[in-house]
Design an enzyme around this catalytic site. Structure first.
Site, PDB file in Angstrom:
ATOM      1  N   ASP A   1       0.770  -1.249   0.000  1.00 28.04           N
ATOM      2  CA  ASP A   1       0.000   0.000   0.000  1.00 28.04           C
ATOM      3  C   ASP A   1       0.803   1.302   0.000  1.00 28.04           C
ATOM      4  O   ASP A   1       0.606   2.146  -0.847  1.00 28.04           O
ATOM      5  CB  ASP A   1      -0.926   0.031   1.222  1.00 28.04           C
ATOM      6  CG  ASP A   1      -1.871  -1.165   1.268  1.00 28.04           C
ATOM      7  OD1 ASP A   1      -1.733  -2.087   0.447  1.00 28.04           O
ATOM      8  OD2 ASP A   1      -2.754  -1.174   2.150  1.00 28.04           O
TER       9      ASP A   1
ATOM     10  N   GLU B   1       1.910  -9.724  11.574  1.00 20.95           N
ATOM     11  CA  GLU B   1       1.601  -9.223  10.233  1.00 20.95           C
ATOM     12  C   GLU B   1       2.913  -8.841   9.521  1.00 20.95           C
ATOM     13  O   GLU B   1       3.122  -9.174   8.371  1.00 20.95           O
ATOM     14  CB  GLU B   1       0.671  -8.010  10.373  1.00 20.95           C
ATOM     15  CG  GLU B   1       0.087  -7.509   9.071  1.00 20.95           C
ATOM     16  CD  GLU B   1      -0.791  -6.266   9.279  1.00 20.95           C
ATOM     17  OE1 GLU B   1      -0.827  -5.731  10.417  1.00 20.95           O
ATOM     18  OE2 GLU B   1      -1.421  -5.822   8.303  1.00 20.95           O
TER      19      GLU B   1
HETATM   20  C1  2M8 Z   1      -3.414  -4.155   3.677  1.00 19.91           C
HETATM   21  O1  2M8 Z   1      -4.268  -3.379   2.858  1.00 19.91           O
HETATM   22  C2  2M8 Z   1      -5.575  -2.961   3.309  1.00 19.91           C
HETATM   23  C3  2M8 Z   1      -6.271  -2.327   2.115  1.00 19.91           C
HETATM   24  O2  2M8 Z   1      -6.455  -3.302   1.132  1.00 19.91           O
HETATM   25  C4  2M8 Z   1      -5.535  -1.995   4.466  1.00 19.91           C
HETATM   26  O3  2M8 Z   1      -4.484  -1.390   4.738  1.00 19.91           O
HETATM   27  O4  2M8 Z   1      -6.576  -1.819   5.102  1.00 19.91           O
HETATM   28  C5  2M8 Z   1      -2.230  -4.627   2.797  1.00 19.91           C
HETATM   29  O5  2M8 Z   1      -1.222  -5.160   3.608  1.00 19.91           O
HETATM   30  C6  2M8 Z   1      -2.717  -5.663   1.784  1.00 19.91           C
HETATM   31  O6  2M8 Z   1      -1.636  -6.190   1.063  1.00 19.91           O
HETATM   32  C7  2M8 Z   1      -3.483  -6.788   2.472  1.00 19.91           C
HETATM   33  O7  2M8 Z   1      -4.025  -7.639   1.508  1.00 19.91           O
HETATM   34  C8  2M8 Z   1      -4.600  -6.249   3.381  1.00 19.91           C
HETATM   35  C9  2M8 Z   1      -5.270  -7.342   4.216  1.00 19.91           C
HETATM   36  O8  2M8 Z   1      -4.315  -8.133   4.865  1.00 19.91           O
HETATM   37  O9  2M8 Z   1      -4.100  -5.263   4.276  1.00 19.91           O
END
Ligand code: 2M8
Length: 450
Positions: free
Chosen positions: A185, A414
């Site tokens: 992101d 994470e």
């Molecule tokens: C993170 O992205 C989401 C938006 O899609 C967020 O920040 O809320 C990123 O690490 C992404 O790669 C990942 O798929 C998601 C859910 O784990 O979180």
């Protein structure tokens, strides 16, 4: 000291396998697995593909279900949305939620489901690769349930969308149109492109993520204001790629490398269901040539993303640029050069706990803040898989040991601060547990070589 070296059957392996399985069971909602109950309480696209890769060692049937739940939310134009919302989760538990994306109305012309609420953007296409590996975990069970014949047309439509409407540069690669799409992101690679975006007004949205995570480990409010602006513009143009004036349009190496690896997997799936594998192989070969022609930098010995608005390569060194190691048939000279880059000062294999997401030597590197430096387990798994495919067994073995040690020590964090190995973000994160299960299953990725 806990060691997981070169074995799949020792007490530490058994205990890690048990706790990883518990994480996945705890995050299972009945039809799919959430990345985390608190921070990410819905189904995410590439998370589910990674989760299925771990679940296949616990229950191939559940792994199939995970992927099929995601695919059931596919849009008519072929896109697989990056989030499938769980209607029983309260509004406001995650931002941006269904009220923001309004898929059923804004996405109607693009073929969004009137019944299943989703986002309107996508994530990296790991799904066909995951589907093939899930099938391979128990081919008899897969055949009994007709898994591949059911998923093949959906996966083929997904790839057609990416290779068609998303080839914004016209050069044979898929583009991402929002920083959430490549999954990395707030990578510093997107900073210059994002700086062009007028942020949404600060009072116009309420972030939910800061209730669960430390602000220092997450993207900033200014990042979010730009994410909101980009997503709003896309939504207000009906998620139509041709009509939207994409102010953020990038060819990302990892996104395209995963598309190529998945296209080869789709060829295997086509063969297994009696369809023609030829077009898939030809598309994969053409995309490999485009990836090398458009994104490979022989001087920096890494793949760089390309900004389609300026036409220029993005100079930053991201882990995304190493992930083409997973491309079957990547020329050996490129594979060797990438392995050298991984061992060099920017990625520090052996000198940090796990591959960092961004160049350790760059002034923008931040070891705590999300995708601006921390080590992530899914990218490490991909690099490990690529190294194994390239015959770099020593490096692949070291990465496997680092992965398992860090996953164990951090309670399936994470992400990690690369130098200390300390957990960042949330714990008991699904893809960390799932990919640990996968690495525990085999000493090196035995199914990686083609
Ligand atoms: C993170 O992205 C989401 C938006 O899609 C967020 O920040 O809320 C990123 O690490 C992404 O790669 C990942 O798929 C998601 C859910 O784990 O979180």
């Amino acid at each position: 000291m806990t060691t997981f070296a070169e074995t799949t059957a020792t007490a530490p392996c058994d205990s890690l396998r048990r706790s990883a399985t518990q994480v996945l069971l705890g995050n299972w909602t009945g039809a799919a697995t959430v990345p985390s109950r608190a921070l990410y309480p819905h189904q995410w696209s590439w998370d589910s593909a990674f989760i299925a890769l771990g679940l296949r060692h616990v229950s191939p049937r559940r792994a199939q279900r995970e992927l099929e739940t995601l695919l059931s939310a596919q849009w008519g134009d072929g896109r697989i949305p990056h989030i499938v919302f769980n209607p029983s989760v309260p509004d406001g538990a995650y931002f941006p939620g269904p009220d923001f994306w309004r898929s059923a109305t804004a996405g109607r012309a693009a073929g969004a489901s009137p019944f299943i609420q989703t986002s309107g953007i996508v994530q990296p296409p790991v799904h066909a690769l995951a589907a093939w590996l899930v099938h391979a975990a128990d081919p008899a069970e897969s055949r009994r349930r007709g898994f591949l014949p059911r998923v093949y047309p959906r996966l083929a439509a997904w790839h057609r969308y990416l290779g068609g409407a998303r080839d914004l540069g016209g050069g044979g690669l898929a583009s991402v149109v929002h920083p959430w799409e490549p999954g990395l992101d707030n990578s510093p690679c997107w900073d210059a492109a994002l700086a062009r975006i007028e942020p949404a007004p600060m009072g116009s949205f309420v972030r939910a993520d800061l209730r669960h995570g430390s602000a220092a480990d997450r993207p900033t409010d200014l990042d979010y204001a730009r994410y909101v602006r980009l997503a709003t513009t896309y939504r207000d143009h009906g998620y139509d790629d041709a009509r939207t004036p994409h102010a953020f349009a990038i060819e990302d190496p990892s996104f395209n490398a995963l598309l190529i690896a998945s296209e080869y997997a789709l060829a295997d799936i086509a063969e297994a269901v009696g369809a023609d594998a030829g077009p898939h192989r030809r598309r994969a070969e053409a995309a490999t040539a485009a990836l090398i022609g458009r994104l490979w930098d022989p001087v920096d010995a890494i793949f760089h993303a390309r900004d389609l608005v300026t036409g220029a390569a993005i100079a930053g060194h991201s882990v995304s640029g190493l992930i083409p190691l997973v491309v079957p048939g990547l020329p050996a000279t490129i594979g060797k050069a990438l392995a050298r880059t991984l061992h060099g000062p920017r990625f520090g294999l052996g000198r940090v706990h796990l591959v960092p997401s961004y160049d350790l030597t760059a002034p923008e590197f931040d070891g705590n803040r999300y995708w601006r430096g921390p080590s992530w387990f899914n990218t490490a798994w991909l690099v490990h898989r690529g190294l194994a495919a390239q015959g770099e067994e020593e490096a692949a073995g070291l990465l496997r040991e680092q992965f398992l040690t860090s996953a164990h020590r951090s309670e399936f964090a994470e992400y990690l601060e690369p130098y200390t190995g300390d957990a960042r973000g949330i714990l008991r994160f699904s893809w960390t547990a799932a990919l640990a299960l996968d690495l525990l299953h085999a000493p090196v990725a035995q199914d990686a070589a083609r």
